[in-house]
Design an enzyme around this catalytic site. Structure first.
Site, PDB file in Angstrom:
ATOM      1  CG  ASP A  24      -2.085   1.108   1.174  1.00 23.05           C
ATOM      2  OD1 ASP A  24      -2.300   1.604  -0.009  1.00 23.05           O
ATOM      3  OD2 ASP A  24      -2.910   1.223   2.194  1.00 23.05           O
ATOM      4  CG  HIS A  41       0.068   1.762  -9.322  1.00 27.16           C
ATOM      5  ND1 HIS A  41      -0.264   1.461  -8.038  1.00 27.16           N
ATOM      6  CD2 HIS A  41      -1.060   2.353  -9.728  1.00 27.16           C
ATOM      7  CE1 HIS A  41      -1.195   1.995  -7.735  1.00 27.16           C
ATOM      8  NE2 HIS A  41      -2.024   2.642  -8.671  1.00 27.16           N
ATOM      9  CG  LEU A 135       9.492 -17.392  -2.935  1.00 26.43           C
ATOM     10  CD1 LEU A 135       9.382 -17.064  -1.458  1.00 26.43           C
ATOM     11  CD2 LEU A 135       9.816 -15.803  -3.374  1.00 26.43           C
TER      12      LEU A 135
HETATM   13  C1  FPP Z   1      -1.707   0.065  -3.167  1.00 24.34           C
HETATM   14  O1  FPP Z   1      -1.435   1.621  -3.488  1.00 24.34           O
HETATM   15  C2  FPP Z   1      -1.276  -0.703  -4.412  1.00 24.34           C
HETATM   16  C3  FPP Z   1      -1.939  -1.122  -5.453  1.00 24.34           C
HETATM   17  C4  FPP Z   1      -3.592  -1.048  -5.669  1.00 24.34           C
HETATM   18  C5  FPP Z   1      -1.345  -2.024  -6.310  1.00 24.34           C
HETATM   19  C6  FPP Z   1      -0.190  -2.803  -6.110  1.00 24.34           C
HETATM   20  C7  FPP Z   1       0.538  -2.929  -7.314  1.00 24.34           C
HETATM   21  C8  FPP Z   1       1.988  -2.833  -7.503  1.00 24.34           C
HETATM   22  C9  FPP Z   1       2.674  -2.611  -6.369  1.00 24.34           C
HETATM   23  C10 FPP Z   1       2.584  -3.121  -8.859  1.00 24.34           C
HETATM   24  C11 FPP Z   1       3.251  -4.080  -9.226  1.00 24.34           C
HETATM   25  C12 FPP Z   1       2.941  -5.487  -8.803  1.00 24.34           C
HETATM   26  C13 FPP Z   1       3.150  -6.448  -9.273  1.00 24.34           C
HETATM   27  C14 FPP Z   1       3.051  -7.858  -8.738  1.00 24.34           C
HETATM   28  C15 FPP Z   1       3.558  -6.480 -10.750  1.00 24.34           C
HETATM   29  P1  FPP Z   1      -2.491   2.675  -3.329  1.00 24.34           P
HETATM   30  O2  FPP Z   1      -2.748   3.041  -4.862  1.00 24.34           O
HETATM   31  O3  FPP Z   1      -3.833   2.259  -2.816  1.00 24.34           O
HETATM   32  O4  FPP Z   1      -1.677   3.703  -2.848  1.00 24.34           O
HETATM   33  P2  FPP Z   1      -2.445   4.870  -1.976  1.00 24.34           P
HETATM   34  O5  FPP Z   1      -3.300   4.525  -0.698  1.00 24.34           O
HETATM   35  O6  FPP Z   1      -1.367   5.919  -1.410  1.00 24.34           O
HETATM   36  O7  FPP Z   1      -3.318   5.788  -2.888  1.00 24.34           O
END
Ligand code: FPP
Length: 247
Positions: A24, A41, A135
């Protein structure tokens, strides 16, 4: 790379077999730098790489990453497509390195909702990494804990309807056998980044006795040293599973 934290982890010896992560804070990481959310992201992909390398170094057996939730489908269309494209890019770019590291990738979730191109990329990373023994990596995509349990209830009801199962025989084992994570042990440790104290509909059944480690670090800044710190925190816990004495 030698790490003082890694040495301490090894000295203690009790490495969590299964670690799950709610990644997050990508959006806030980007906002703080005046960047669009999708760049947060994209930067998060580096943290995924770091975490996998750290998990292999520490001897974790299963790493489960919450990459895209069922709720994420409700984000603005542009962000959804950026996230899905990123998953596809990840699957294409990282394949070789994952094979080299001995990582076996599994993708769990309601995949019928992702487009064909992404689906093919995901299928190929699963096929090409099969047999990796260092893993097991579970990428949770289009996944929601409640949806998983509803799906389980349906599967069990259908088995009862077909006469394969009696309602009174439905127990923990029978239910677990219908989850996306069937045959896997529950996570020992859940890490959530960005300082939020929430489960956010992640692995609701599986997390019943999981130790929680919340760090204020935004996901794109998370690296293997943060993972090692979380493991050291886990090693200080006294796990009782609802009983009085520790294991
Ligand atoms: C939360 O941050 C994260 C996500 C919704 C997506 C997680 C995805 C990745 C880390 C991309 C790469 C992953 C892989 C496996 C390729 P948020 O957008 O909710 O952040 P915020 O709470 O600060 O708005």
């Amino acid at each position: 790379m030698s790490s003082e934290r890694l040495d301490r982890i090894r000295l203690h010896g009790d490495v969590p077999g299964h670690v799950a992560v709610i990644m997050d804070g990508n959006g806030r990481w980007a906002a703080e730098r005046g960047l669009p959310r999708h760049l947060g992201h994209r930067e998060g992909m580096k943290a995924v790489r770091e975490t996998i390398a750290g998990a292999v170094e520490a001897g974790i057996q299963i790493l489960t990453l919450f990459a895209f939730s069922t709720e994420n489908w409700q984000r603005p269309r542009q962000e959804v497509s950026a996230l899905i494209r990123l998953l596809e890019l990840y699957a294409r770019r990282e394949r070789e390195e994952l094979v080299r590291q001995g990582v076996e990738v599994h993708v769990l979730g309601e995949l019928d909702r992702v487009d064909d191109v992404t689906r093919r990329a995901v299928d190929s990373i699963v096929a090409e990494t099969r047999g990796g023994t260092a893993l097991r990596l579970n990428l949770m995509i289009s996944y929601g804990g409640r949806e998983e349990l509803i799906r389980s209830a349906r599967i069990l009801a259908e088995r009862v309807q077909r006469g394969e199962l009696r309602a009174e025989d439905i127990d923990e084992e029978a239910l677990e056998d219908t989850l996306f994570t069937r045959q896997l042990p529950a996570p020992d440790l859940l890490i959530r980044t960005s300082g939020e104290y929430r489960i956010s509909n992640f692995m609701l059944w599986q997390l019943a006795y999981t130790e929680l480690h919340i760090t204020p670090v935004y996901w794109p800044d998370f690296d293997r040293e943060h993972l090692f710190e979380a493991i050291l925190d886990y090693q200080r816990r006294d796990r009782r599973f609802g009983r009085v004495e520790s294991r």
